[in-house]
Design a protein around this motif. Structure first.
Motif, mmCIF file in Angstrom:
data_model
loop_
_atom_site.group_PDB
_atom_site.id
_atom_site.type_symbol
_atom_site.label_atom_id
_atom_site.label_comp_id
_atom_site.label_asym_id
_atom_site.label_seq_id
_atom_site.Cartn_x
_atom_site.Cartn_y
_atom_site.Cartn_z
ATOM 1 N N GLU A 1 0.843 -1.208 0.000
ATOM 2 C CA GLU A 1 0.000 0.000 0.000
ATOM 3 C C GLU A 1 0.874 1.252 0.000
ATOM 4 O O GLU A 1 1.849 1.318 0.752
ATOM 5 C CB GLU A 1 -0.884 -0.002 1.256
ATOM 6 C CG GLU A 1 -1.762 1.237 1.361
ATOM 7 C CD GLU A 1 -2.388 1.390 2.745
ATOM 8 O OE1 GLU A 1 -3.495 0.888 2.948
ATOM 9 O OE2 GLU A 1 -1.746 2.018 3.619
ATOM 10 N N ALA B 1 0.168 5.206 0.687
ATOM 11 C CA ALA B 1 -0.883 6.140 1.104
ATOM 12 C C ALA B 1 -0.281 7.503 1.396
ATOM 13 O O ALA B 1 0.801 7.600 1.990
ATOM 14 C CB ALA B 1 -1.569 5.598 2.360
ATOM 15 N N GLN C 1 0.746 10.757 3.206
ATOM 16 C CA GLN C 1 0.897 11.104 4.619
ATOM 17 C C GLN C 1 0.807 12.598 4.812
ATOM 18 O O GLN C 1 0.321 13.090 5.803
ATOM 19 C CB GLN C 1 2.274 10.647 5.132
ATOM 20 C CG GLN C 1 2.378 9.191 5.419
ATOM 21 C CD GLN C 1 1.312 8.720 6.399
ATOM 22 O OE1 GLN C 1 0.251 8.318 5.956
ATOM 23 N NE2 GLN C 1 1.554 8.756 7.683
ATOM 24 N N SER D 1 2.984 0.615 3.188
ATOM 25 C CA SER D 1 2.529 -0.373 4.163
ATOM 26 C C SER D 1 2.020 -1.612 3.422
ATOM 27 O O SER D 1 2.257 -1.751 2.216
ATOM 28 C CB SER D 1 1.438 0.281 5.010
ATOM 29 O OG SER D 1 0.963 -0.618 5.962
ATOM 30 N N ASN E 1 -6.022 -8.192 6.651
ATOM 31 C CA ASN E 1 -6.378 -7.346 7.800
ATOM 32 C C ASN E 1 -7.139 -8.174 8.837
ATOM 33 O O ASN E 1 -6.867 -8.104 10.040
ATOM 34 C CB ASN E 1 -7.281 -6.179 7.373
ATOM 35 C CG ASN E 1 -6.653 -5.305 6.298
ATOM 36 O OD1 ASN E 1 -5.444 -5.313 6.126
ATOM 37 N ND2 ASN E 1 -7.476 -4.556 5.568
ATOM 38 N N ASP F 1 -10.606 7.228 10.399
ATOM 39 C CA ASP F 1 -10.450 6.609 9.069
ATOM 40 C C ASP F 1 -11.162 5.255 9.116
ATOM 41 O O ASP F 1 -10.781 4.392 9.904
ATOM 42 C CB ASP F 1 -8.934 6.438 8.808
ATOM 43 C CG ASP F 1 -8.627 5.654 7.545
ATOM 44 O OD1 ASP F 1 -9.556 5.390 6.762
ATOM 45 O OD2 ASP F 1 -7.450 5.294 7.347
ATOM 46 N N THR G 1 -11.184 2.904 6.982
ATOM 47 C CA THR G 1 -10.539 1.802 6.253
ATOM 48 C C THR G 1 -10.391 0.604 7.194
ATOM 49 O O THR G 1 -9.888 0.742 8.294
ATOM 50 C CB THR G 1 -9.129 2.220 5.771
ATOM 51 O OG1 THR G 1 -9.253 3.432 5.077
ATOM 52 C CG2 THR G 1 -8.511 1.160 4.874
ATOM 53 N N ARG H 1 -5.570 5.984 11.827
ATOM 54 C CA ARG H 1 -5.364 6.022 10.380
ATOM 55 C C ARG H 1 -4.841 4.668 9.908
ATOM 56 O O ARG H 1 -3.998 4.070 10.559
ATOM 57 C CB ARG H 1 -4.342 7.126 10.053
ATOM 58 C CG ARG H 1 -4.177 7.378 8.579
ATOM 59 C CD ARG H 1 -3.676 8.782 8.292
ATOM 60 N NE ARG H 1 -4.648 9.801 8.660
ATOM 61 C CZ ARG H 1 -5.738 10.093 7.953
ATOM 62 N NH1 ARG H 1 -6.012 9.444 6.844
ATOM 63 N NH2 ARG H 1 -6.579 11.025 8.358
ATOM 64 N N GLY H 2 -5.396 4.160 8.802
ATOM 65 C CA GLY H 2 -4.915 2.904 8.213
ATOM 66 C C GLY H 2 -5.653 1.686 8.758
ATOM 67 O O GLY H 2 -6.313 1.749 9.794
#
Ligand code: ADP
Length: 315
Positions: free
Chosen positions: A12, A14, A16, A33, A40, A260, A262, A300-301
């Motif tokens: 990943e 993303a 920042q 990442s 996950n 976030d 996600t 985040r993430g």
């Protein structure tokens, strides 16, 4: 209790922050990442105290090595992961759009994970590994990236696996870009739901895939597929449970700072399955799913650093 999760983990990138360029424009700084829906979920199930094996294919590049290191760091069994020489994992990049949304671009067409269940010799060894598991977890993304023949092999295996007492958990995770058409997706997803014991679905995805107006339609359809335990996630709205002939709504505790979302659905599934496999009722497992998701959406993430997550668990 042992669970195997099947799917794809990707690199990943993303944004920042952005840095100003001398020309006056700005360019994003990217954080690198690893993520993927079943990956996950596997991470959080393992953190929840259940033995997990992650099943995928990787290459022999440094990123594949790093995936293995991270899985091992989560005490996840990597012994069923095949390595394809000269290959590397798929990649996706997240862009923040001017209207505050996130846009995902993927480079995953050549990903080794697409060959899951494809090679006959590897498949037989993998089936032996899977037979030793109490539960198998897969998603619509796992199915979408597989070849049609490999998918048929997996479906036949799931029938045998369930007949021998194994349990199958499934999240449809409908991603239109991965399928030729919605109709093709419906056909495949319907076949696999007929081999599913625990369906952990997101209502938004179900609406996009099947055109549901009300959650009741979703519940009825899955009942028809023979799903005995159905959980329908609806963001901050109450989670619906259909179990033993009853449809119940279970509140989602408010989360004060949603940073976030996600990985919300993935982590919910992990909290649910970890609890359920350790003997909790479906209702208590939904509460565990809500707790796991609440923690993840506060950061985040998709993957919260392990030490931070476990420290919060101990509180
Ligand atoms: P997905 O990530 O698949 O889109 P949902 O958005 O339905 O899934 O969210 C999955 C779970 O995450 C919910 O059932 C809930 O537990 C939690 N969740 C998501 N959004 C919120 C929110 N705004 N407030 C509290 N919990 C949330």
């Amino acid at each position: 209790m042992k669970l195997a999760a099947l799917g794809e983990v990707m690199v990943e990138l993303a944004p920042q922050a952005s840095v100003q360029e001398q020309s006056g424009g700005s360019k994003p700084l990217l954080a690198q990442s690893y993520a993927g829906d079943t990956y996950n979920t596997a991470v959080y199930i393992a953190r929840g105290g259940v033995s997990v094996s992650y099943v995928t294919l990787l290459g022999d590049d440094p990123y594949s090595e790093e995936v293995l290191t991270r899985l091992a760091g989560e005490s996840i069994d990597t012994s069923a992961i095949a390595r394809l020489p000269g290959r590397c994992p798929g990649l996706y990049m997240i862009q923040n759009t001017p209207d505050g949304e996130r846009y995902f671009t993927y480079w995953r067409g050549q990903a080794p994970a697409r060959e899951l269940f494809a090679d006959a010799d590897r498949r037989e060894a993998l089936k032996d590994h899977l037979r030793s598991m109490d539960c198998l977890y897969l998603s619509g993304i796992t199915l979408a990236i597989m070849g049609a023949d490999a998918r048929a092999e997996l479906l036949a295996f799931l029938k045998e696996y369930r007949a021998a007492g194994g349990r199958v958990a499934f999240d449809s995770n409908y991603r239109p870009r991965l399928w030729d058409s919605a109709e093709a997706a419906r056909e495949v997803v319907a076949e696999f739901l007929q081999q599913t014991d625990m369906a952990l679905l997101t209502f938004e995805d179900e609406q996009a895939l099947w055109g549901d107006k009300r959650a009741g339609q979703c519940a009825k359809r899955n009942c028809g597929f023979g799903v005995s335990e159905l959980v329908i996630k609806r963001g901050a709205e109450p989670v619906l449970l259909q179990y033993e002939g009853e449809l119940t709504a279970i509140d989602v505790p408010p989360v004060s700072s949603v940073v976030d979302t996600t990985g919300a659905g993935d982590s919910f599934n992990a909290g649910y399955l970890a609890a359920r496999l350790q003997g909790a009722s479906p209702e208590a497992s939904i509460a565990a799913g809500n707790r796991c998701a609440a923690r993840v959406i506060g950061h985040r993430g998709a993957i919260i650093p392990r030490a931070e997550y476990l420290a919060a668990d101990a509180e």
